[in-house]
Design an enzyme around this catalytic site. Sequence first.
Site, PDB file in Angstrom:
ATOM      1  N   ASP A 190       0.863  -1.185   0.000  1.00  0.00           N
ATOM      2  CA  ASP A 190       0.000   0.000   0.000  1.00  0.00           C
ATOM      3  C   ASP A 190       0.900   1.235   0.000  1.00  0.00           C
ATOM      4  O   ASP A 190       2.116   1.137   0.220  1.00  0.00           O
ATOM      5  CB  ASP A 190      -0.872  -0.009   1.277  1.00  0.00           C
ATOM      6  CG  ASP A 190      -1.755   1.224   1.380  1.00  0.00           C
ATOM      7  OD1 ASP A 190      -2.318   1.644   0.351  1.00  0.00           O
ATOM      8  OD2 ASP A 190      -1.873   1.792   2.488  1.00  0.00           O
ATOM      9  N   SER A 191       0.290   2.388  -0.212  1.00  0.00           N
ATOM     10  CA  SER A 191       1.042   3.637  -0.182  1.00  0.00           C
ATOM     11  C   SER A 191       1.482   3.989   1.244  1.00  0.00           C
ATOM     12  O   SER A 191       2.371   4.808   1.425  1.00  0.00           O
ATOM     13  CB  SER A 191       0.172   4.761  -0.733  1.00  0.00           C
ATOM     14  OG  SER A 191      -1.050   4.800  -0.030  1.00  0.00           O
ATOM     15  N   TYR A 250      -0.707   8.764  -2.056  1.00  0.00           N
ATOM     16  CA  TYR A 250      -0.636   8.565  -3.500  1.00  0.00           C
ATOM     17  C   TYR A 250      -1.893   9.141  -4.183  1.00  0.00           C
ATOM     18  O   TYR A 250      -1.865   9.441  -5.363  1.00  0.00           O
ATOM     19  CB  TYR A 250      -0.587   7.068  -3.833  1.00  0.00           C
ATOM     20  CG  TYR A 250       0.771   6.402  -3.721  1.00  0.00           C
ATOM     21  CD1 TYR A 250       1.764   6.881  -2.883  1.00  0.00           C
ATOM     22  CD2 TYR A 250       1.032   5.263  -4.461  1.00  0.00           C
ATOM     23  CE1 TYR A 250       2.989   6.236  -2.783  1.00  0.00           C
ATOM     24  CE2 TYR A 250       2.250   4.622  -4.377  1.00  0.00           C
ATOM     25  CZ  TYR A 250       3.228   5.106  -3.529  1.00  0.00           C
ATOM     26  OH  TYR A 250       4.434   4.468  -3.443  1.00  0.00           O
ATOM     27  N   GLY A 251      -2.971   9.226  -3.419  1.00  0.00           N
ATOM     28  CA  GLY A 251      -4.298   9.539  -3.984  1.00  0.00           C
ATOM     29  C   GLY A 251      -4.422  10.882  -4.673  1.00  0.00           C
ATOM     30  O   GLY A 251      -5.416  11.156  -5.339  1.00  0.00           O
ATOM     31  N   CYS A 298      -3.866  -1.153  -2.155  1.00  0.00           N
ATOM     32  CA  CYS A 298      -4.088   0.287  -2.264  1.00  0.00           C
ATOM     33  C   CYS A 298      -4.993   0.519  -3.471  1.00  0.00           C
ATOM     34  O   CYS A 298      -4.651   0.125  -4.588  1.00  0.00           O
ATOM     35  CB  CYS A 298      -2.757   0.994  -2.459  1.00  0.00           C
ATOM     36  SG  CYS A 298      -2.900   2.750  -2.834  1.00  0.00           S
ATOM     37  N   ASN A 299      -6.135   1.130  -3.239  1.00  0.00           N
ATOM     38  CA  ASN A 299      -7.086   1.366  -4.341  1.00  0.00           C
ATOM     39  C   ASN A 299      -6.484   2.260  -5.405  1.00  0.00           C
ATOM     40  O   ASN A 299      -6.717   2.069  -6.598  1.00  0.00           O
ATOM     41  CB  ASN A 299      -8.355   2.008  -3.796  1.00  0.00           C
ATOM     42  CG  ASN A 299      -9.163   1.046  -2.973  1.00  0.00           C
ATOM     43  OD1 ASN A 299     -10.083   0.424  -3.463  1.00  0.00           O
ATOM     44  ND2 ASN A 299      -8.789   0.889  -1.709  1.00  0.00           N
ATOM     45  N   THR A 300      -5.710   3.261  -4.980  1.00  0.00           N
ATOM     46  CA  THR A 300      -5.140   4.205  -5.936  1.00  0.00           C
ATOM     47  C   THR A 300      -4.147   3.499  -6.864  1.00  0.00           C
ATOM     48  O   THR A 300      -4.174   3.683  -8.076  1.00  0.00           O
ATOM     49  CB  THR A 300      -4.468   5.371  -5.171  1.00  0.00           C
ATOM     50  OG1 THR A 300      -5.439   5.957  -4.302  1.00  0.00           O
ATOM     51  CG2 THR A 300      -3.941   6.414  -6.120  1.00  0.00           C
ATOM     52  N   GLU A 351      -6.252   9.052   9.758  1.00  0.00           N
ATOM     53  CA  GLU A 351      -4.877   9.069  10.292  1.00  0.00           C
ATOM     54  C   GLU A 351      -4.839   9.769  11.651  1.00  0.00           C
ATOM     55  O   GLU A 351      -4.043   9.431  12.520  1.00  0.00           O
ATOM     56  CB  GLU A 351      -3.936   9.808   9.321  1.00  0.00           C
ATOM     57  CG  GLU A 351      -3.751   9.119   7.989  1.00  0.00           C
ATOM     58  CD  GLU A 351      -2.601   8.141   7.975  1.00  0.00           C
ATOM     59  OE1 GLU A 351      -1.794   8.158   8.905  1.00  0.00           O
ATOM     60  OE2 GLU A 351      -2.540   7.339   7.026  1.00  0.00           O
ATOM     61  N   CYS A 377     -11.230   2.899  -0.694  1.00  0.00           N
ATOM     62  CA  CYS A 377      -9.953   3.396  -0.178  1.00  0.00           C
ATOM     63  C   CYS A 377      -9.622   2.589   1.066  1.00  0.00           C
ATOM     64  O   CYS A 377     -10.516   2.301   1.877  1.00  0.00           O
ATOM     65  CB  CYS A 377     -10.059   4.876   0.160  1.00  0.00           C
ATOM     66  SG  CYS A 377      -8.616   5.530   1.005  1.00  0.00           S
ATOM     67  N   THR A 378      -8.345   2.242   1.200  1.00  0.00           N
ATOM     68  CA  THR A 378      -7.920   1.383   2.313  1.00  0.00           C
ATOM     69  C   THR A 378      -8.236   1.947   3.700  1.00  0.00           C
ATOM     70  O   THR A 378      -8.359   1.196   4.648  1.00  0.00           O
ATOM     71  CB  THR A 378      -6.392   1.187   2.246  1.00  0.00           C
ATOM     72  OG1 THR A 378      -5.793   2.461   2.020  1.00  0.00           O
ATOM     73  CG2 THR A 378      -6.015   0.229   1.158  1.00  0.00           C
ATOM     74  N   HIS A 379      -8.327   3.269   3.798  1.00  0.00           N
ATOM     75  CA  HIS A 379      -8.564   3.862   5.117  1.00  0.00           C
ATOM     76  C   HIS A 379     -10.031   3.797   5.551  1.00  0.00           C
ATOM     77  O   HIS A 379     -10.329   3.869   6.733  1.00  0.00           O
ATOM     78  CB  HIS A 379      -8.141   5.335   5.120  1.00  0.00           C
ATOM     79  CG  HIS A 379      -6.668   5.543   5.178  1.00  0.00           C
ATOM     80  ND1 HIS A 379      -5.804   5.042   4.232  1.00  0.00           N
ATOM     81  CD2 HIS A 379      -5.896   6.220   6.074  1.00  0.00           C
ATOM     82  CE1 HIS A 379      -4.569   5.402   4.544  1.00  0.00           C
ATOM     83  NE2 HIS A 379      -4.597   6.117   5.652  1.00  0.00           N
TER      84      HIS A 379
HETATM   85  N1  DGL Z   1      -4.023   3.745   0.062  1.00  0.00           N
HETATM   86  C1  DGL Z   1      -4.774   4.790  -0.612  1.00  0.00           C
HETATM   87  C2  DGL Z   1      -5.994   4.180  -1.276  1.00  0.00           C
HETATM   88  O1  DGL Z   1      -6.462   3.110  -0.927  1.00  0.00           O
HETATM   89  C3  DGL Z   1      -5.188   5.887   0.348  1.00  0.00           C
HETATM   90  C4  DGL Z   1      -4.022   6.721   0.842  1.00  0.00           C
HETATM   91  C5  DGL Z   1      -3.293   7.459  -0.273  1.00  0.00           C
HETATM   92  O2  DGL Z   1      -3.863   8.403  -0.856  1.00  0.00           O
HETATM   93  O3  DGL Z   1      -2.164   7.083  -0.554  1.00  0.00           O
HETATM   94  O4  DGL Z   1      -6.527   4.777  -2.192  1.00  0.00           O
END
Ligand code: DGL
Length: 271
Positions: free
Chosen positions: A13-14, A45-46, A76-78, A156, A188-190
Amino acid sequence: MSTADRRPIGVFDSGIGGLTVVRALMDRLPFEDIVYFGDSARVPYGVKSVATIEDFTRQIAEFLLQREVKALIIACNTMAAVAVEVVKQVAGAVPVLDVIDAGARAAARVTRSGAIGVIATPTTVNSNAYARAIHHLHPDVRVYSQACPLFVPLVEEGWLDHPVTRLTAEEYLKSVLVEDVDTLVLGCTHYPLIKPLLQQVCGDEMTIVDSAVTTAEATARRLSELGLLNPQREMPNYHYYVTDIPLRFQSIGERFLGRSIRQLEMVRLGS
Ligand code: DGL
């Protein structure tokens, strides 16, 4: 027995958000070793460009492949939205799974109204990756996407049930809730961390698809099909690599994971 199935699963993940996927994998596949990579020095990363995300993603995939993982999970979705082909290219014969594919399949399966809401980072929404994946499965389903850039910093910060997060959610979800949406994908993972709050804002009728759980299920299925499940019944080994260890990394990470983080190592990628 081949030694291939004793190799760890590589998850990345990012940052630390992908630990929600790791947690789901630990529950679903309790005897598998896991190597996790979180690019905590370069998160988020988003909001970055596709070229940058592709470059960073390649570096991470190569790092994990050097650790001889038996599967790569893009948690990571992004990265899944814009760099899945890059990962497949470097992975060769190693199977690649990602949160978007798993989430899209689950949403397309459960919707009854034929209208699905997707909430995600701006890059994921702009990529249209969820809509494409859902339409590939069900061309008639309507998809309403909403970027929610403030959710990542709120999570976060640990404001999982805070009035500010609730107000933000009400504002973001307005455009989705006016449609006949009966299924909401947490793209999104969060976001799984604020699932109870989102369920309250959407109402009990809304089916919320948490791609962490669906990804773990898809991984279990794929490893089983490929004969790659670890037959050992020993305590698994979990190793975490990050590119920075920010002040509150341990406490936030352990909250994502629901358990303590022991083998944590900082590494540098690129030059
Ligand atoms: N991990 C990113 C996602 O799932 C969220 C955090 C980021 O923007 O890097 O899209």
